[in-house]
Enzyme design. Structure first.
Site, short mmCIF file in Angstrom:
data_model
loop_
_atom_site.label_atom_id
_atom_site.label_comp_id
_atom_site.label_asym_id
_atom_site.label_seq_id
_atom_site.Cartn_x
_atom_site.Cartn_y
_atom_site.Cartn_z
CE LYS A 1 77.65 15.60 22.49
NZ LYS A 1 77.33 14.57 23.46
CB SER B 1 69.30 26.75 20.90
OG SER B 1 70.02 25.96 19.98
CB ALA B 2 74.64 27.73 19.64
CE LYS C 1 73.59 27.90 24.96
NZ LYS C 1 72.78 26.67 24.81
CG ASP D 1 70.98 23.52 24.63
OD1 ASP D 1 71.06 24.33 23.69
OD2 ASP D 1 71.63 22.46 24.67
CG LEU D 2 66.86 22.52 19.68
CD1 LEU D 2 65.38 22.41 20.00
CD2 LEU D 2 67.06 23.25 18.36
CG ASP D 3 71.11 20.45 19.05
OD1 ASP D 3 69.96 20.35 18.61
OD2 ASP D 3 72.04 20.95 18.41
NE ARG E 1 75.61 26.80 10.68
CZ ARG E 1 74.62 27.46 10.08
NH1 ARG E 1 74.87 28.15 8.99
NH2 ARG E 1 73.39 27.44 10.55
CB THR F 1 69.36 17.89 16.19
OG1 THR F 1 69.91 18.88 17.06
CG2 THR F 1 67.85 17.99 16.19
CG ASN G 1 69.21 25.19 10.93
OD1 ASN G 1 68.90 25.76 9.89
ND2 ASN G 1 70.44 24.73 11.15
CD GLU H 1 72.97 24.44 27.79
OE1 GLU H 1 73.46 23.33 27.53
OE2 GLU H 1 72.91 25.36 26.95
CG ASP H 2 73.00 18.83 26.10
OD1 ASP H 2 73.01 20.05 25.81
OD2 ASP H 2 73.34 17.95 25.30
#
Length: 211
Positions: A47, A116-117, A147, A11-13, A51, A19, A120, A171-172
Protein backbone atom coordinates in the site's frame (compact mmCIF):
# COMPACT_ATOMS: atom_id res chain seq x y z
CA UNK A 1 -6.89 23.18 10.08
CA UNK A 2 -9.58 22.46 7.47
CA UNK A 3 -11.21 25.85 8.02
CA UNK A 4 -8.00 27.68 7.05
CA UNK A 5 -6.70 25.55 4.18
CA UNK A 6 -6.17 27.16 0.78
CA UNK A 7 -5.17 23.98 -1.03
CA UNK A 8 -5.99 20.28 -0.76
CA UNK A 9 -4.01 17.29 -2.04
CA UNK A 10 -5.68 13.90 -2.29
CA UNK A 11 -4.20 10.44 -2.55
CA UNK A 12 -6.14 8.28 -5.02
CA UNK A 13 -6.43 4.67 -3.85
CA UNK A 14 -8.47 4.37 -0.67
CA UNK A 15 -9.39 8.07 -0.58
CA UNK A 16 -11.12 8.79 -3.91
CA UNK A 17 -11.75 5.24 -5.12
CA UNK A 18 -10.91 1.72 -4.01
CA UNK A 19 -8.69 0.42 -6.79
CA UNK A 20 -6.58 -1.52 -4.27
CA UNK A 21 -8.70 -4.61 -4.94
CA UNK A 22 -7.72 -4.50 -8.61
CA UNK A 23 -4.03 -4.07 -7.77
CA UNK A 24 -4.33 -7.10 -5.49
CA UNK A 25 -5.97 -9.25 -8.17
CA UNK A 26 -3.30 -8.28 -10.72
CA UNK A 27 -0.42 -8.99 -8.31
CA UNK A 28 -2.01 -12.27 -7.23
CA UNK A 29 -2.30 -13.44 -10.83
CA UNK A 30 1.37 -12.59 -11.45
CA UNK A 31 2.42 -14.46 -8.28
CA UNK A 32 0.39 -17.51 -9.35
CA UNK A 33 2.17 -17.45 -12.70
CA UNK A 34 5.50 -17.37 -10.83
CA UNK A 35 4.44 -20.36 -8.72
CA UNK A 36 3.52 -18.99 -5.31
CA UNK A 37 0.51 -17.65 -3.41
CA UNK A 38 0.11 -13.92 -2.77
CA UNK A 39 -2.32 -13.20 0.08
CA UNK A 40 -4.27 -10.14 1.22
CA UNK A 41 -1.93 -10.00 4.21
CA UNK A 42 1.05 -9.80 1.85
CA UNK A 43 -0.78 -7.09 -0.09
CA UNK A 44 -0.77 -4.78 2.96
CA UNK A 45 2.97 -4.32 2.41
CA UNK A 46 2.34 -2.82 -1.04
CA UNK A 47 0.00 0.00 0.00
CA UNK A 48 1.30 3.41 -1.05
CA UNK A 49 4.40 1.84 -2.64
CA UNK A 50 5.58 2.38 -6.22
CA UNK A 51 5.08 -0.31 -8.87
CA UNK A 52 8.73 -1.43 -9.06
CA UNK A 53 9.16 -1.45 -5.30
CA UNK A 54 5.92 -3.46 -5.01
CA UNK A 55 7.32 -5.97 -7.49
CA UNK A 56 10.55 -6.27 -5.49
CA UNK A 57 8.51 -7.01 -2.35
CA UNK A 58 6.40 -9.57 -4.22
CA UNK A 59 9.50 -11.35 -5.55
CA UNK A 60 11.00 -11.34 -2.06
CA UNK A 61 7.80 -12.95 -0.68
CA UNK A 62 7.98 -15.66 -3.34
CA UNK A 63 11.74 -16.11 -3.08
CA UNK A 64 12.01 -15.43 -6.82
CA UNK A 65 15.18 -14.06 -8.45
CA UNK A 66 14.81 -11.96 -11.59
CA UNK A 67 17.04 -9.74 -13.71
CA UNK A 68 16.28 -6.04 -14.18
CA UNK A 69 14.91 -6.76 -17.66
CA UNK A 70 12.70 -9.57 -16.37
CA UNK A 71 11.41 -7.30 -13.61
CA UNK A 72 10.48 -4.63 -16.17
CA UNK A 73 8.50 -7.24 -18.14
CA UNK A 74 6.74 -8.48 -14.99
CA UNK A 75 5.82 -4.94 -13.94
CA UNK A 76 4.39 -4.25 -17.40
CA UNK A 77 2.44 -7.51 -17.35
CA UNK A 78 0.98 -6.66 -13.95
CA UNK A 79 0.03 -3.17 -15.13
CA UNK A 80 -1.63 -4.51 -18.28
CA UNK A 81 -3.82 -6.76 -16.10
CA UNK A 82 -4.60 -3.87 -13.76
CA UNK A 83 -5.53 -1.52 -16.61
CA UNK A 84 -7.87 -4.18 -17.99
CA UNK A 85 -9.67 -4.21 -14.61
CA UNK A 86 -9.87 -0.41 -14.20
CA UNK A 87 -11.10 0.04 -17.76
CA UNK A 88 -14.45 -1.10 -16.36
CA UNK A 89 -14.49 1.69 -13.72
CA UNK A 90 -17.24 4.29 -13.70
CA UNK A 91 -18.43 7.00 -11.32
CA UNK A 92 -20.47 4.49 -9.32
CA UNK A 93 -17.16 3.35 -7.78
CA UNK A 94 -16.37 6.74 -6.25
CA UNK A 95 -16.11 6.35 -2.49
CA UNK A 96 -18.99 7.93 -0.48
CA UNK A 97 -18.90 11.70 -0.23
CA UNK A 98 -16.05 12.24 -2.71
CA UNK A 99 -17.86 14.21 -5.41
CA UNK A 100 -19.81 16.27 -2.85
CA UNK A 101 -16.69 17.13 -0.86
CA UNK A 102 -14.58 18.04 -3.91
CA UNK A 103 -17.39 20.14 -5.36
CA UNK A 104 -17.72 21.95 -2.03
CA UNK A 105 -13.99 22.76 -1.99
CA UNK A 106 -14.23 24.08 -5.54
CA UNK A 107 -17.13 26.35 -4.61
CA UNK A 108 -15.05 27.75 -1.74
CA UNK A 109 -12.15 28.50 -4.10
CA UNK A 110 -9.82 25.95 -2.53
CA UNK A 111 -7.19 24.47 -4.86
CA UNK A 112 -7.45 20.72 -5.48
CA UNK A 113 -4.57 18.46 -6.51
CA UNK A 114 -4.02 14.73 -6.71
CA UNK A 115 -0.87 13.28 -5.15
CA UNK A 116 -0.59 9.60 -6.02
CA UNK A 117 2.06 6.99 -6.84
CA UNK A 118 -0.28 5.60 -9.51
CA UNK A 119 0.88 5.99 -13.11
CA UNK A 120 -2.72 5.50 -14.23
CA UNK A 121 -4.14 8.34 -12.13
CA UNK A 122 -5.34 10.59 -14.96
CA UNK A 123 -7.02 7.67 -16.73
CA UNK A 124 -8.80 6.70 -13.49
CA UNK A 125 -10.02 10.27 -12.86
CA UNK A 126 -11.42 10.34 -16.39
CA UNK A 127 -13.19 7.01 -15.87
CA UNK A 128 -14.69 8.33 -12.62
CA UNK A 129 -15.76 11.55 -14.39
CA UNK A 130 -14.10 13.84 -11.85
CA UNK A 131 -10.97 14.96 -13.76
CA UNK A 132 -12.42 18.46 -14.19
CA UNK A 133 -12.52 18.95 -10.41
CA UNK A 134 -8.71 18.84 -10.13
CA UNK A 135 -6.41 21.79 -10.73
CA UNK A 136 -3.31 19.58 -10.86
CA UNK A 137 -2.42 15.90 -11.01
CA UNK A 138 0.93 14.78 -9.58
CA UNK A 139 1.25 11.06 -10.22
CA UNK A 140 3.85 8.33 -10.61
CA UNK A 141 4.87 9.75 -13.98
CA UNK A 142 5.95 13.04 -12.38
CA UNK A 143 7.84 11.91 -9.28
CA UNK A 144 10.95 9.79 -8.72
CA UNK A 145 10.68 9.19 -4.98
CA UNK A 146 7.98 7.10 -3.30
CA UNK A 147 6.16 8.03 -0.11
CA UNK A 148 7.15 8.51 2.73
CA UNK A 149 9.37 10.90 0.76
CA UNK A 150 7.42 14.19 0.55
CA UNK A 151 8.21 14.84 -3.14
CA UNK A 152 4.70 14.15 -4.46
CA UNK A 153 3.08 16.55 -1.98
CA UNK A 154 5.72 19.26 -2.36
CA UNK A 155 5.11 19.14 -6.12
CA UNK A 156 1.35 19.30 -5.45
CA UNK A 157 1.80 22.47 -3.37
CA UNK A 158 4.02 23.91 -6.08
CA UNK A 159 1.42 23.15 -8.77
CA UNK A 160 -1.23 24.90 -6.65
CA UNK A 161 1.21 27.79 -6.07
CA UNK A 162 0.75 27.53 -2.34
CA UNK A 163 3.05 27.16 0.64
CA UNK A 164 2.75 23.67 2.20
CA UNK A 165 1.57 25.22 5.47
CA UNK A 166 -1.59 26.33 3.62
CA UNK A 167 -2.30 22.86 2.21
CA UNK A 168 -3.96 19.76 3.66
CA UNK A 169 -3.16 16.23 2.50
CA UNK A 170 -5.82 13.47 2.53
CA UNK A 171 -4.22 10.02 2.87
CA UNK A 172 -5.15 6.44 3.77
CA UNK A 173 -1.64 4.97 4.17
CA UNK A 174 0.83 5.47 7.02
CA UNK A 175 3.63 6.20 4.51
CA UNK A 176 1.43 8.86 2.91
CA UNK A 177 0.67 10.48 6.27
CA UNK A 178 4.41 10.61 6.99
CA UNK A 179 5.03 12.14 3.55
CA UNK A 180 2.38 14.81 4.13
CA UNK A 181 3.84 15.73 7.52
CA UNK A 182 7.38 15.79 6.07
CA UNK A 183 6.16 18.19 3.36
CA UNK A 184 4.90 20.56 6.06
CA UNK A 185 1.22 20.11 5.26
CA UNK A 186 -1.70 19.41 7.55
CA UNK A 187 -2.82 15.79 7.19
CA UNK A 188 -6.23 14.13 7.34
CA UNK A 189 -6.00 10.36 7.65
CA UNK A 190 -8.70 8.31 5.93
CA UNK A 191 -9.17 4.99 7.71
CA UNK A 192 -8.17 3.52 11.05
CA UNK A 193 -6.75 5.79 13.81
CA UNK A 194 -4.36 3.09 15.06
CA UNK A 195 -2.65 2.97 11.64
CA UNK A 196 -2.81 6.72 10.93
CA UNK A 197 -1.90 8.01 14.39
CA UNK A 198 0.50 10.66 13.02
CA UNK A 199 -2.31 12.45 11.14
CA UNK A 200 -3.77 15.67 12.54
CA UNK A 201 -7.29 14.30 12.10
CA UNK A 202 -8.57 10.82 11.23
CA UNK A 203 -11.96 10.12 9.64
CA UNK A 204 -13.45 6.96 8.13
CA UNK A 205 -13.96 8.63 4.73
CA UNK A 206 -14.58 11.98 3.00
CA UNK A 207 -18.28 11.44 3.69
CA UNK A 208 -17.50 12.34 7.33
CA UNK A 209 -16.35 15.82 6.22
CA UNK A 210 -19.40 16.64 4.12
CA UNK A 211 -21.51 19.26 5.90
Amino acid sequence: MLEHMKGSIFDLDGVIVDTAKYHFLAWRELAKELGFEFTEEHNERLKGVSRMESLRILLEIGGVQATEAEQQCMAQEKNDRYVKYISQLDESELLPGVRTYLTGLRMRGIGIALGSASKNAEFILERLQIASLFDAVIDGNKVSKAKPDPEVFLKGCEALRLDPSHCVVFEDAAAGVQAGKAAGCGVVGIGRPEILSEADLVVSGLIDLVK
